[in-house]
Motif scaffolding. Structure first.
Motif, mmCIF file in Angstrom:
data_model
loop_
_atom_site.group_PDB
_atom_site.id
_atom_site.type_symbol
_atom_site.label_atom_id
_atom_site.label_comp_id
_atom_site.label_asym_id
_atom_site.label_seq_id
_atom_site.Cartn_x
_atom_site.Cartn_y
_atom_site.Cartn_z
ATOM 1 N N THR A 355 7.268 -5.967 15.381
ATOM 2 C CA THR A 355 7.951 -6.378 14.035
ATOM 3 C C THR A 355 7.598 -7.751 14.060
ATOM 4 O O THR A 355 8.168 -8.615 13.120
ATOM 5 N N SER A 356 6.510 -8.554 14.709
ATOM 6 C CA SER A 356 6.441 -10.039 14.637
ATOM 7 C C SER A 356 5.909 -10.736 13.545
ATOM 8 O O SER A 356 5.908 -11.679 12.888
ATOM 9 N N TRP A 357 5.205 -9.419 12.761
ATOM 10 C CA TRP A 357 4.635 -9.842 11.326
ATOM 11 C C TRP A 357 5.571 -10.252 10.236
ATOM 12 O O TRP A 357 5.358 -11.135 9.366
ATOM 13 N N CYS A 361 4.602 -15.433 6.256
ATOM 14 C CA CYS A 361 4.394 -15.255 4.982
ATOM 15 C C CYS A 361 3.075 -14.459 4.488
ATOM 16 O O CYS A 361 2.090 -14.488 4.969
ATOM 17 N N TYR A 362 3.386 -13.449 3.743
ATOM 18 C CA TYR A 362 2.331 -12.611 3.140
ATOM 19 C C TYR A 362 1.549 -13.513 2.147
ATOM 20 O O TYR A 362 2.038 -13.698 0.948
ATOM 21 N N PRO A 363 0.469 -13.891 2.387
ATOM 22 C CA PRO A 363 -0.298 -14.524 1.467
ATOM 23 C C PRO A 363 -0.515 -14.263 0.023
ATOM 24 O O PRO A 363 -0.392 -15.049 -0.818
ATOM 25 N N PRO A 364 -0.663 -13.032 -0.309
ATOM 26 C CA PRO A 364 -0.811 -12.542 -1.534
ATOM 27 C C PRO A 364 0.362 -12.904 -2.718
ATOM 28 O O PRO A 364 0.244 -13.194 -3.933
ATOM 29 N N ALA A 365 1.712 -13.280 -1.851
ATOM 30 C CA ALA A 365 2.882 -13.788 -2.674
ATOM 31 C C ALA A 365 2.670 -15.029 -3.128
ATOM 32 O O ALA A 365 3.324 -15.485 -4.218
ATOM 33 N N ALA A 393 -1.218 -9.093 7.779
ATOM 34 C CA ALA A 393 -1.035 -8.339 6.375
ATOM 35 C C ALA A 393 -1.285 -6.989 6.123
ATOM 36 O O ALA A 393 -0.664 -6.356 5.166
ATOM 37 N N ARG A 394 -2.255 -6.351 6.844
ATOM 38 C CA ARG A 394 -2.321 -4.880 6.934
ATOM 39 C C ARG A 394 -1.079 -4.155 7.313
ATOM 40 O O ARG A 394 -0.685 -2.847 6.834
ATOM 41 N N ARG A 395 -0.281 -4.684 8.027
ATOM 42 C CA ARG A 395 1.294 -4.092 8.413
ATOM 43 C C ARG A 395 2.057 -3.942 7.104
ATOM 44 O O ARG A 395 2.794 -3.021 6.941
ATOM 45 N N VAL A 396 1.873 -4.876 6.280
ATOM 46 C CA VAL A 396 2.551 -4.795 4.974
ATOM 47 C C VAL A 396 2.025 -3.883 4.088
ATOM 48 O O VAL A 396 2.918 -2.979 3.476
ATOM 49 N N GLU A 397 0.758 -3.955 4.172
ATOM 50 C CA GLU A 397 0.050 -2.942 3.186
ATOM 51 C C GLU A 397 0.120 -1.303 3.611
ATOM 52 O O GLU A 397 -0.318 -0.512 3.039
ATOM 53 N N THR A 398 0.404 -1.036 4.765
ATOM 54 C CA THR A 398 0.452 0.213 5.239
ATOM 55 C C THR A 398 1.916 0.615 5.671
ATOM 56 O O THR A 398 2.116 1.797 6.015
ATOM 57 N N TRP A 399 2.840 -0.221 5.217
ATOM 58 C CA TRP A 399 4.217 0.047 5.501
ATOM 59 C C TRP A 399 4.531 1.411 4.424
ATOM 60 O O TRP A 399 4.040 1.741 3.536
ATOM 61 N N SER A 401 3.747 4.337 5.554
ATOM 62 C CA SER A 401 2.802 5.505 6.046
ATOM 63 C C SER A 401 3.387 6.247 7.203
ATOM 64 O O SER A 401 4.647 5.798 7.713
ATOM 65 N N ALA A 402 2.973 7.360 7.643
ATOM 66 C CA ALA A 402 3.625 8.146 8.505
ATOM 67 C C ALA A 402 3.854 7.338 10.121
ATOM 68 O O ALA A 402 4.760 7.433 10.607
ATOM 69 N N VAL A 403 2.746 6.527 10.375
ATOM 70 C CA VAL A 403 2.594 5.901 11.419
ATOM 71 C C VAL A 403 3.498 4.693 11.409
ATOM 72 O O VAL A 403 4.373 4.455 12.281
ATOM 73 N N ARG A 404 3.791 4.185 10.336
ATOM 74 C CA ARG A 404 4.874 3.005 10.148
ATOM 75 C C ARG A 404 6.252 3.612 10.220
ATOM 76 O O ARG A 404 7.172 3.034 10.743
ATOM 77 N N ARG A 405 6.538 4.585 9.589
ATOM 78 C CA ARG A 405 7.786 5.350 9.492
ATOM 79 C C ARG A 405 8.278 5.709 10.860
ATOM 80 O O ARG A 405 9.464 5.526 11.449
ATOM 81 N N GLY A 406 7.248 6.062 11.849
ATOM 82 C CA GLY A 406 7.619 6.356 13.185
ATOM 83 C C GLY A 406 7.702 5.290 14.048
ATOM 84 O O GLY A 406 7.627 5.224 15.364
ATOM 85 N N ALA A 407 7.667 3.902 13.405
ATOM 86 C CA ALA A 407 7.628 2.713 14.216
ATOM 87 C C ALA A 407 6.798 2.906 15.566
ATOM 88 O O ALA A 407 7.251 2.315 16.622
ATOM 89 N N ASP A 408 5.369 3.014 14.974
ATOM 90 C CA ASP A 408 4.365 3.269 16.245
ATOM 91 C C ASP A 408 4.511 3.904 17.184
ATOM 92 O O ASP A 408 4.244 3.706 18.229
ATOM 93 N N ALA A 409 5.306 4.808 16.798
ATOM 94 C CA ALA A 409 5.326 6.064 17.877
ATOM 95 C C ALA A 409 4.145 6.522 18.535
ATOM 96 O O ALA A 409 3.186 6.602 17.672
#
Length: 409
Positions: A355-357, A361-365, A393-399, A401-409
């Motif tokens: 969760t460190s991301w 700040c997400y630069p495109p904002a 930034a890719r963590r934001v852009e893949t939020w 997804s199945a991997v993200r929902r599983g909290a990196d399970a």
């Protein structure tokens, strides 16, 4: 839909094809209670485009095919309504309103809007205050809008308070904004008086990029509500008042940290019920306490127990609204496994690393902020927050997804 403005009163009449029960831009169903509302202290000579956009923030959920204003609007505003909602608007004939040089902050007093105001310390504040409607009973007497307005006036900033009963246009689900942007109705009508070219909102990364709350729970670069190229962004820009999200690239953990370390820290109030402080017993207080405890690296401090109705959703499996911040809090609050968030922890299993991301700040904002005000926000974020790496930034852009929902399970 037919719209009439008179001395700060908005009267609207539904056409045969319009419906009493509609949907706000986020898809939430809303039922109409009354067809009038008032805004106090607003000028009667505002540009007609400002009257039109302010009215649209109120009547949009119930309008189906056309809207007829009581004064001509510009081609730009009519085109934005047609392109964004498929609505025929008229009459048309006004000259466009040029954007002014001033950025104001739509200021609620919550941590997010305080953080936005901190990015632009010279910006004037416009505070919207709910007041009683002359004909609609108040079914939310515990909502202390008077306290929030008093705190806004105590900031020492240039503050304009606009009082309005427009939230009582809703019969269901409860008094509130027909559209999220209705909070800006007063600021829109004051835009000529204040010289506004932009209006800053405290919507953060969860709302702008992650579809937060009850919305989409996934990465939403084309967010209908808040993207500058979205329907609302284009409509506000057509009226010469650009939507600006000073903290749109940071999480609620960052806005909380910025707010609690700012000059306005004594005026921060996210609770709508408390008088001398947060009530500590509502669902919002519980959510914010998780974030504050995470930022301060201390145990959770709440009187709410697992048997309370506001705790019920945390005893169920995810997904949760604002899940990125739930993961952030679970990873940082000492002893969280012994609290009512234990079920969420067992399902999500987040870590500080995962969760460190959310600390950056997400630069495109920053790129979305109009050029006139962009550099100040960029400098602030570089000095006080720091920018995400490409991997973050890719963590934001893949939020979402199945991997993200599983909290990196």
């Amino acid at each position: 839909m037919r719209v009439i403005w008179k001395e700060g009163e908005l009267l609207f009449r539904l056409d045969p094809e319009d419906e009493i029960t509609g949907k706000a831009s986020d898809g939430h169903p809303v039922k109409l209670a009354t067809n009038t509302c008032h805004l106090s202290g607003v000028p009667g000579d505002a540009h007609p485009d400002l009257f039109a956009v302010a009215a649209w923030t109120v009547v949009a959920p119930w309008t189906r095919r056309r809207i007829t204003f009581d004064r001509a609007v510009s081609d730009q505003v009519a085109a934005a309504l047609h392109d964004g909602w498929g609505i025929e608007a008229g009459p048309v004939g006004a000259e466009p309103r040029p954007a002014g040089p001033v950025l104001a902050i739509s200021y609620s007093g919550g941590a997010d809007s305080v953080a936005a105001a901190t990015v632009y310390p010279q910006a004037p504040l416009v505070h919207f205050q709910r007041v009683a409607h002359p004909r609609v009973p108040n079914r939310w007497p515990h909502y202390r809008s008077d306290v929030l307005a008093r705190l806004a006036r105590q900031t020492g900033r240039d503050v304009t308070v606009v009082q309005s009963d427009l939230e009582y246009t809703l019969a269901e689900p409860r008094p509130g904004y027909p559209e999220h942007q209705a909070v800006a109705a007063g600021a829109l009508l004051m835009a000529d008086r204040l010289g506004l070219g932009g209006l800053g909102f405290g919507y953060e990364m969860g709302s702008r990029w992650l579809g937060g709350g009850r919305y989409l729970l996934r990465y939403t670069p084309d967010n209908f509500l808040w993207a500058p190229h979205g329907a609302w962004g284009r409509l506000f820009a057509a009226a010469g008042v650009h939507i600006v999200l000073p903290v749109g690239g940071v999480s609620e953990a960052v806005t909380m940290r910025l707010a609690m370390s700012s000059e306005l820290k004594d005026q921060v109030r996210w609770c709508l019920r408390g008088t001398d402080g947060p009530c500590r017993t509502c669902g919002k207080c519980l959510y914010k306490e998780l974030i504050v405890a995470a930022v301060e690296r201390r145990p959770l401090d709440t009187p709410i127990t697992a048997d309370r109705p506001v705790a019920r959703k945390w005893l169920k499996p995810p997904p949760y609204g604002g899940q990125e911040m739930i993961e952030y809090g679970l990873a940082r609050v000492p002893g969280i496994e012994n609290t009512l968030f234990a079920t969420a922890l067992s399902h999500l299993r987040p870590t500080e690393e995962s969760t460190s991301w959310l600390d950056r700040c997400y630069p495109p904002a920053i790129d979305e902020i109009p050029e006139r005000w962009r550099q100040q926000a960029a400098t602030f974020m570089a000095e006080h927050v720091g920018h995400m790496t490409e991997a973050e930034a890719r963590r934001v852009e893949t939020w979402g997804s199945a991997v993200r929902r599983g909290a990196d399970a």
